[in-house]
Design a protein around this motif. Structure first.
Motif, PDB file in Angstrom:
ATOM      1  N   VAL A   1      -5.367   2.293   0.542  1.00 29.76           N
ATOM      2  CA  VAL A   1      -5.054   3.475   1.361  1.00 29.76           C
ATOM      3  C   VAL A   1      -5.244   4.735   0.531  1.00 29.76           C
ATOM      4  CG1 VAL A   1      -3.214   4.686   2.584  1.00 29.76           C
ATOM      5  CG2 VAL A   1      -3.460   2.237   2.871  1.00 29.76           C
ATOM      6  N   TYR A   2      -4.676   4.752  -0.654  1.00 29.02           N
ATOM      7  CA  TYR A   2      -4.780   5.934  -1.506  1.00 29.02           C
ATOM      8  C   TYR A   2      -6.233   6.223  -1.870  1.00 29.02           C
ATOM      9  CZ  TYR A   2      -4.076   9.160  -5.354  1.00 29.02           C
ATOM     10  OH  TYR A   2      -4.122  10.254  -6.170  1.00 29.02           O
TER      11      TYR A   2
ATOM     12  N   GLN B   1       0.820  -1.206   0.000  1.00 25.94           N
ATOM     13  CA  GLN B   1       0.000   0.000   0.000  1.00 25.94           C
ATOM     14  C   GLN B   1       0.861   1.266   0.000  1.00 25.94           C
ATOM     15  OE1 GLN B   1      -3.498   0.224  -0.334  1.00 25.94           O
ATOM     16  NE2 GLN B   1      -2.908  -1.813  -1.036  1.00 25.94           N
ATOM     17  N   GLU B   2       1.981   1.230   0.707  1.00 28.36           N
ATOM     18  CA  GLU B   2       2.884   2.389   0.721  1.00 28.36           C
ATOM     19  C   GLU B   2       3.448   2.621  -0.673  1.00 28.36           C
ATOM     20  OE1 GLU B   2       6.629   4.394   0.723  1.00 28.36           O
ATOM     21  OE2 GLU B   2       6.547   2.213   0.591  1.00 28.36           O
ATOM     22  N   ARG B   3       3.814   1.527  -1.357  1.00 27.02           N
ATOM     23  CA  ARG B   3       4.322   1.650  -2.723  1.00 27.02           C
ATOM     24  C   ARG B   3       3.236   2.147  -3.667  1.00 27.02           C
ATOM     25  NH1 ARG B   3       4.298  -1.024  -7.328  1.00 27.02           N
ATOM     26  NH2 ARG B   3       3.282  -2.886  -6.533  1.00 27.02           N
ATOM     27  N   ASP B   4       2.020   1.650  -3.506  1.00 29.13           N
ATOM     28  CA  ASP B   4       0.897   2.089  -4.334  1.00 29.13           C
ATOM     29  C   ASP B   4       0.664   3.591  -4.152  1.00 29.13           C
ATOM     30  OD1 ASP B   4      -1.454   1.695  -6.039  1.00 29.13           O
ATOM     31  OD2 ASP B   4      -2.604   2.033  -4.202  1.00 29.13           O
TER      32      ASP B   4
ATOM     33  N   THR C   1       1.237   6.570  -7.083  1.00 27.94           N
ATOM     34  CA  THR C   1       0.145   7.465  -7.481  1.00 27.94           C
ATOM     35  C   THR C   1       0.347   8.902  -7.022  1.00 27.94           C
ATOM     36  OG1 THR C   1      -1.101   6.720  -5.552  1.00 27.94           O
ATOM     37  CG2 THR C   1      -1.587   5.650  -7.648  1.00 27.94           C
ATOM     38  N   GLY C   2       1.484   9.182  -6.405  1.00 31.60           N
ATOM     39  CA  GLY C   2       1.818  10.568  -6.081  1.00 31.60           C
ATOM     40  C   GLY C   2       1.618  10.978  -4.635  1.00 31.60           C
ATOM     41  N   LEU C   3       1.346  10.059  -3.746  1.00 24.75           N
ATOM     42  CA  LEU C   3       1.167  10.384  -2.335  1.00 24.75           C
ATOM     43  C   LEU C   3       2.277   9.723  -1.535  1.00 24.75           C
ATOM     44  CD1 LEU C   3      -0.487  11.555   0.040  1.00 24.75           C
ATOM     45  CD2 LEU C   3      -1.817   9.438   0.018  1.00 24.75           C
ATOM     46  N   ASP C   4       3.232  10.523  -1.079  1.00 22.42           N
ATOM     47  CA  ASP C   4       4.315   9.994  -0.250  1.00 22.42           C
ATOM     48  C   ASP C   4       3.879  10.100   1.205  1.00 22.42           C
ATOM     49  OD1 ASP C   4       6.669   9.090   0.791  1.00 22.42           O
ATOM     50  OD2 ASP C   4       7.829  10.883   0.294  1.00 22.42           O
ATOM     51  N   LEU C   5       3.577   8.961   1.802  1.00 20.06           N
ATOM     52  CA  LEU C   5       3.041   8.957   3.167  1.00 20.06           C
ATOM     53  C   LEU C   5       4.040   9.471   4.191  1.00 20.06           C
ATOM     54  CD1 LEU C   5       1.078   5.580   3.153  1.00 20.06           C
ATOM     55  CD2 LEU C   5       0.137   7.893   3.125  1.00 20.06           C
ATOM     56  N   THR C   6       5.332   9.289   3.935  1.00 21.29           N
ATOM     57  CA  THR C   6       6.319   9.737   4.922  1.00 21.29           C
ATOM     58  C   THR C   6       6.405  11.257   5.000  1.00 21.29           C
ATOM     59  OG1 THR C   6       8.093   9.540   3.291  1.00 21.29           O
ATOM     60  CG2 THR C   6       7.692   7.640   4.726  1.00 21.29           C
ATOM     61  N   THR C   7       6.049  11.948   3.925  1.00 19.30           N
ATOM     62  CA  THR C   7       6.092  13.415   3.947  1.00 19.30           C
ATOM     63  C   THR C   7       4.700  14.035   3.929  1.00 19.30           C
ATOM     64  OG1 THR C   7       6.250  13.506   1.532  1.00 19.30           O
ATOM     65  CG2 THR C   7       8.329  13.462   2.777  1.00 19.30           C
ATOM     66  N   ALA C   8       3.679  13.209   3.991  1.00 24.55           N
ATOM     67  CA  ALA C   8       2.293  13.705   3.962  1.00 24.55           C
ATOM     68  C   ALA C   8       1.970  14.419   5.274  1.00 24.55           C
ATOM     69  CB  ALA C   8       1.335  12.535   3.759  1.00 24.55           C
TER      70      ALA C   8
ATOM     71  N   VAL D   1      -3.137  12.925   7.278  1.00 22.29           N
ATOM     72  CA  VAL D   1      -3.131  11.878   6.257  1.00 22.29           C
ATOM     73  C   VAL D   1      -2.427  10.634   6.787  1.00 22.29           C
ATOM     74  CG1 VAL D   1      -2.273  11.268   3.957  1.00 22.29           C
ATOM     75  CG2 VAL D   1      -3.282  13.515   4.357  1.00 22.29           C
ATOM     76  N   ARG D   2      -1.349  10.829   7.517  1.00 21.08           N
ATOM     77  CA  ARG D   2      -0.652   9.675   8.100  1.00 21.08           C
ATOM     78  C   ARG D   2      -1.512   8.990   9.158  1.00 21.08           C
ATOM     79  NH1 ARG D   2       5.193  11.793   9.467  1.00 21.08           N
ATOM     80  NH2 ARG D   2       4.034  13.674   9.910  1.00 21.08           N
ATOM     81  N   ARG D   3      -2.307   9.761   9.892  1.00 19.04           N
ATOM     82  CA  ARG D   3      -3.219   9.160  10.874  1.00 19.04           C
ATOM     83  C   ARG D   3      -4.291   8.337  10.160  1.00 19.04           C
ATOM     84  NH1 ARG D   3      -3.458  11.288  16.121  1.00 19.04           N
ATOM     85  NH2 ARG D   3      -5.712  11.073  16.162  1.00 19.04           N
ATOM     86  N   TYR D   4      -4.753   8.804   9.004  1.00 16.22           N
ATOM     87  CA  TYR D   4      -5.727   8.042   8.228  1.00 16.22           C
ATOM     88  C   TYR D   4      -5.109   6.719   7.758  1.00 16.22           C
ATOM     89  CZ  TYR D   4      -8.149  12.564   7.976  1.00 16.22           C
ATOM     90  OH  TYR D   4      -8.764  13.748   8.277  1.00 16.22           O
ATOM     91  N   ALA D   5      -3.850   6.781   7.355  1.00 17.65           N
ATOM     92  CA  ALA D   5      -3.165   5.559   6.926  1.00 17.65           C
ATOM     93  C   ALA D   5      -2.998   4.582   8.095  1.00 17.65           C
ATOM     94  CB  ALA D   5      -1.810   5.899   6.316  1.00 17.65           C
ATOM     95  N   VAL D   6      -2.752   5.105   9.294  1.00 14.75           N
ATOM     96  CA  VAL D   6      -2.655   4.252  10.485  1.00 14.75           C
ATOM     97  C   VAL D   6      -4.011   3.598  10.764  1.00 14.75           C
ATOM     98  CG1 VAL D   6      -2.321   4.257  12.990  1.00 14.75           C
ATOM     99  CG2 VAL D   6      -0.721   5.485  11.529  1.00 14.75           C
TER     100      VAL D   6
END
Length: 190
Positions: free
Chosen positions: A180-181, A78-81, A85-92, A96-101
């Motif tokens: 996730v995206y 999911q992180e790679r996906d 698609t243009g969403l880097d979770l580490t710099t989001a 957005v990171r809480r949503y991914a969690v």
């Protein structure tokens, strides 16, 4: 002299075999589904209902490792996906990171057996994987999981994680609507 040494060695081996048998029987009794070895039962103290719902039966190490591996693979996919698609979770942004969690916790619940869902142990595993894959501090991930019901977006992400992981478990594919995206872009303004 040699016969005495052989005799003592045989007695020692029999004693070790007896100890091994007793230990195996003890471990089998503790690992059986009907046995509850919680300290609360031993002392006669019961926990409040809120704490009882978070406690779970001991999970076999194989199940725990298998769940951790599946969740780690799914999080990496999911992180790679997201990155493709243009969403880097580490710099989001933090939200957005809480949503991914929340999505990852939902996926963890789907990949776990019923007694292991919504436990502190699962939250710890999710927090650890989130810190590796999403770049969230483990304490922030635990906080996001604890406040999961505070936001409709968090709940939508949790639900999508449940459904996405269940689909992935059967077909090794997460539909875009449950990724996730997909869930973050559908429910949050980013």
């Amino acid at each position: 002299m040699v016969n005495g040494l052989v005799y003592v060695t045989q007695i020692g081996l029999l004693a070790l075999l007896l100890i091994l048998t007793l230990r195996i029987a003890s471990l089998a009794r503790q690992a059986s589904p009907g046995a509850d070895t919680s300290p609360a039962l031993a002392t006669g103290v019961t926990s409040p209902p809120a704490q009882r719902s978070r406690a779970a039966a001991p999970i076999a190490p194989h199940d725990r490792t298998h769940r951790y591996t599946q969740l780690h693979i799914l999080a990496a996919l999911q992180e790679r996906d997201c990155r493709v698609t243009g969403l880097d979770l580490t710099t989001a942004p933090e939200a957005v990171r809480r949503y991914a969690v929340a999505w990852l916790f939902g996926a963890g619940c789907a990949l776990s057996d019923r007694p292991a869902r919504h436990t502190d142990e699962l939250a710890g595993v999710v927090a650890h994987i989130a810190s590796l894959k999403i770049g969230v501090r483990q304490s922030d991930a635990i906080q996001a999981i604890a406040t999961l019901t505070s936001s409709s977006v968090m709940l939508a992400c949790f639900r999508a994680g449940l459904e996405g992981a269940e689909f992935w478990r059967e077909r090794h594919f997460v539909p875009p609507a449950h990724s996730v995206y997909g869930v973050i872009t559908a429910n949050a303004f980013i």
